[in-house]
Scaffold this motif. Structure first.
Motif, mmCIF file in Angstrom:
data_model
loop_
_atom_site.group_PDB
_atom_site.id
_atom_site.type_symbol
_atom_site.label_atom_id
_atom_site.label_comp_id
_atom_site.label_asym_id
_atom_site.label_seq_id
_atom_site.Cartn_x
_atom_site.Cartn_y
_atom_site.Cartn_z
ATOM 1 N N LYS A 15 37.800 54.758 41.905
ATOM 2 C CA LYS A 15 38.474 53.801 40.905
ATOM 3 C C LYS A 15 39.066 52.449 41.730
ATOM 4 C CE LYS A 15 39.879 56.777 37.289
ATOM 5 N NZ LYS A 15 40.791 57.062 36.445
ATOM 6 N N VAL A 16 38.920 51.157 41.586
ATOM 7 C CA VAL A 16 39.303 50.003 42.224
ATOM 8 C C VAL A 16 39.573 49.035 41.230
ATOM 9 C CG1 VAL A 16 37.025 49.378 42.792
ATOM 10 C CG2 VAL A 16 38.783 48.885 44.139
ATOM 11 N N ALA A 17 40.885 48.094 41.607
ATOM 12 C CA ALA A 17 41.249 47.081 40.783
ATOM 13 C C ALA A 17 40.418 45.935 41.471
ATOM 14 C CB ALA A 17 42.735 46.926 41.147
ATOM 15 N N LEU A 18 40.092 44.908 40.545
ATOM 16 C CA LEU A 18 39.355 43.796 41.046
ATOM 17 C C LEU A 18 40.139 43.000 42.228
ATOM 18 C CD1 LEU A 18 37.331 41.737 40.426
ATOM 19 C CD2 LEU A 18 38.617 40.632 38.911
ATOM 20 N N ILE A 19 41.294 43.044 42.196
ATOM 21 C CA ILE A 19 42.083 42.363 43.451
ATOM 22 C C ILE A 19 41.867 43.146 44.573
ATOM 23 C CG2 ILE A 19 44.392 43.755 43.013
ATOM 24 C CD1 ILE A 19 43.959 39.943 43.928
ATOM 25 N N ASP A 20 41.613 44.339 44.618
ATOM 26 C CA ASP A 20 41.269 45.116 46.081
ATOM 27 C C ASP A 20 39.872 44.565 46.364
ATOM 28 O OD1 ASP A 20 43.520 46.331 45.994
ATOM 29 O OD2 ASP A 20 42.908 48.165 44.717
ATOM 30 N N LEU A 21 39.002 44.530 45.467
ATOM 31 C CA LEU A 21 37.679 44.152 45.696
ATOM 32 C C LEU A 21 37.616 42.531 46.137
ATOM 33 C CD1 LEU A 21 35.666 45.421 42.641
ATOM 34 C CD2 LEU A 21 35.628 46.179 45.036
ATOM 35 N N ILE A 22 38.400 41.910 45.680
ATOM 36 C CA ILE A 22 38.648 40.227 46.254
ATOM 37 C C ILE A 22 39.065 40.400 47.537
ATOM 38 C CG2 ILE A 22 40.098 38.282 45.872
ATOM 39 C CD1 ILE A 22 40.110 38.956 42.909
ATOM 40 N N ASN A 23 40.196 41.007 47.825
ATOM 41 C CA ASN A 23 40.661 41.167 49.180
ATOM 42 C C ASN A 23 39.799 41.892 50.306
ATOM 43 O OD1 ASN A 23 43.018 40.062 48.319
ATOM 44 N ND2 ASN A 23 44.059 41.890 47.880
ATOM 45 N N HIS A 24 38.984 42.719 49.730
ATOM 46 C CA HIS A 24 38.043 43.864 50.908
ATOM 47 C C HIS A 24 36.925 42.820 51.161
ATOM 48 C CE1 HIS A 24 36.348 47.172 52.662
ATOM 49 N NE2 HIS A 24 35.085 46.656 51.970
ATOM 50 N N PHE A 25 36.320 42.148 50.257
ATOM 51 C CA PHE A 25 35.227 41.400 50.483
ATOM 52 C C PHE A 25 35.507 39.801 50.642
ATOM 53 C CE2 PHE A 25 33.488 44.965 47.936
ATOM 54 C CZ PHE A 25 32.652 45.577 48.780
ATOM 55 N N HIS A 26 36.638 39.527 50.329
ATOM 56 C CA HIS A 26 36.944 38.078 50.664
ATOM 57 C C HIS A 26 35.978 36.923 49.757
ATOM 58 C CE1 HIS A 26 39.321 39.353 53.976
ATOM 59 N NE2 HIS A 26 38.405 39.861 54.457
ATOM 60 N N MET A 27 35.990 37.545 48.587
ATOM 61 C CA MET A 27 35.267 36.771 47.654
ATOM 62 C C MET A 27 35.954 36.321 46.201
ATOM 63 S SD MET A 27 31.409 38.692 47.700
ATOM 64 C CE MET A 27 30.715 37.425 46.499
ATOM 65 N N ASP A 28 35.487 35.264 45.658
ATOM 66 C CA ASP A 28 36.146 34.970 44.557
ATOM 67 C C ASP A 28 35.657 35.933 43.331
ATOM 68 O OD1 ASP A 28 34.833 33.122 41.706
ATOM 69 O OD2 ASP A 28 36.858 32.393 42.647
ATOM 70 N N ALA A 29 36.817 35.942 42.451
ATOM 71 C CA ALA A 29 36.721 36.984 41.384
ATOM 72 C C ALA A 29 35.455 37.017 40.661
ATOM 73 C CB ALA A 29 38.051 36.855 40.401
ATOM 74 N N ASP A 30 35.363 35.777 39.889
ATOM 75 C CA ASP A 30 33.959 35.566 39.278
ATOM 76 C C ASP A 30 32.706 35.853 40.130
ATOM 77 O OD1 ASP A 30 35.442 34.483 37.044
ATOM 78 O OD2 ASP A 30 35.479 32.554 37.736
ATOM 79 N N ALA A 31 32.531 35.642 41.196
ATOM 80 C CA ALA A 31 31.259 36.137 41.878
ATOM 81 C C ALA A 31 31.397 37.756 42.086
ATOM 82 C CB ALA A 31 31.380 35.687 43.277
ATOM 83 N N ILE A 32 32.513 38.425 42.176
ATOM 84 C CA ILE A 32 32.491 39.772 42.113
ATOM 85 C C ILE A 32 32.255 40.471 40.883
ATOM 86 C CG2 ILE A 32 33.952 41.840 42.278
ATOM 87 C CD1 ILE A 32 35.280 40.355 44.977
ATOM 88 N N ARG A 33 32.797 39.572 39.654
ATOM 89 C CA ARG A 33 32.488 39.992 38.428
ATOM 90 C C ARG A 33 30.998 40.000 38.332
ATOM 91 N NH1 ARG A 33 37.250 36.842 36.981
ATOM 92 N NH2 ARG A 33 39.071 38.274 36.493
ATOM 93 N N GLY A 34 30.233 39.300 38.521
ATOM 94 C CA GLY A 34 28.938 38.874 38.358
ATOM 95 C C GLY A 34 28.374 39.798 39.010
ATOM 96 N N MET A 35 28.526 40.611 40.133
ATOM 97 C CA MET A 35 27.808 41.522 40.671
ATOM 98 C C MET A 35 28.319 43.090 40.111
ATOM 99 S SD MET A 35 27.977 40.722 44.840
ATOM 100 C CE MET A 35 28.837 39.263 45.286
ATOM 101 N N LEU A 36 29.476 42.995 39.681
ATOM 102 C CA LEU A 36 29.721 44.252 39.061
ATOM 103 C C LEU A 36 29.126 44.457 37.843
ATOM 104 C CD1 LEU A 36 33.731 43.743 39.451
ATOM 105 C CD2 LEU A 36 32.243 45.725 40.149
ATOM 106 N N GLY A 37 28.663 43.338 37.161
ATOM 107 C CA GLY A 37 28.024 43.258 35.877
ATOM 108 C C GLY A 37 26.658 43.956 36.102
ATOM 109 N N LYS A 38 25.962 43.587 37.181
ATOM 110 C CA LYS A 38 24.510 44.032 37.406
ATOM 111 C C LYS A 38 24.776 45.706 37.382
ATOM 112 C CE LYS A 38 22.318 40.334 38.672
ATOM 113 N NZ LYS A 38 21.246 39.684 38.043
ATOM 114 N N TRP A 39 25.882 46.278 38.093
ATOM 115 C CA TRP A 39 26.086 47.647 38.195
ATOM 116 C C TRP A 39 26.432 48.327 36.774
ATOM 117 C CZ3 TRP A 39 23.527 50.082 41.432
ATOM 118 C CH2 TRP A 39 23.228 49.402 42.778
ATOM 119 N N ILE A 40 27.228 47.621 35.988
ATOM 120 C CA ILE A 40 27.736 47.909 34.782
ATOM 121 C C ILE A 40 26.596 48.050 33.821
ATOM 122 C CG2 ILE A 40 28.885 47.260 32.496
ATOM 123 C CD1 ILE A 40 31.108 46.081 34.579
ATOM 124 N N ASN A 41 25.688 47.332 33.833
ATOM 125 C CA ASN A 41 24.280 47.309 33.070
ATOM 126 C C ASN A 41 23.286 48.383 33.443
ATOM 127 O OD1 ASN A 41 25.314 44.778 31.675
ATOM 128 N ND2 ASN A 41 23.937 43.495 32.836
#
Length: 75
Positions: A15-41
């Motif tokens: 389990k991971v918070a979006l803020i942790d993903l932002i900090n770990h990957f040094h990416m914008d929240a919307d870009a990460i959400r887009g990639m998360l959407g692929k795995w959610i689908n």
């Protein structure tokens, strides 16, 4: 970062918070959400609904702090 990096990170963390993903990957929240959407689908990751609030009604919480994602085991 590629999709498999995101998958592997969440798979290890479980389990991971979006803020942790932002900090770990040094990416914008919307870009990460887009990639998360692929795995959610694909049914591999799910967004966990926030069940409790901070107790105030101001609605000023940063969504990046309250979005939680979880790896789904499809054994």
């Amino acid at each position: 970062m590629i999709l498999s990096d995101l998958r592997d990170y969440i798979k290890v963390q479980r389990k991971v918070a979006l803020i942790d993903l932002i900090n770990h990957f040094h990416m914008d929240a919307d870009a990460i959400r887009g990639m998360l959407g692929k795995w959610i689908n694909k049914g591999k990751i799910k967004k966990i609904p926030l069940e409790t609030s901070c107790g105030t009604s101001c609605c000023k919480c940063d969504p990046a702090l309250t979005e939680i994602y979880e790896w789904v085991d499809n054994a």
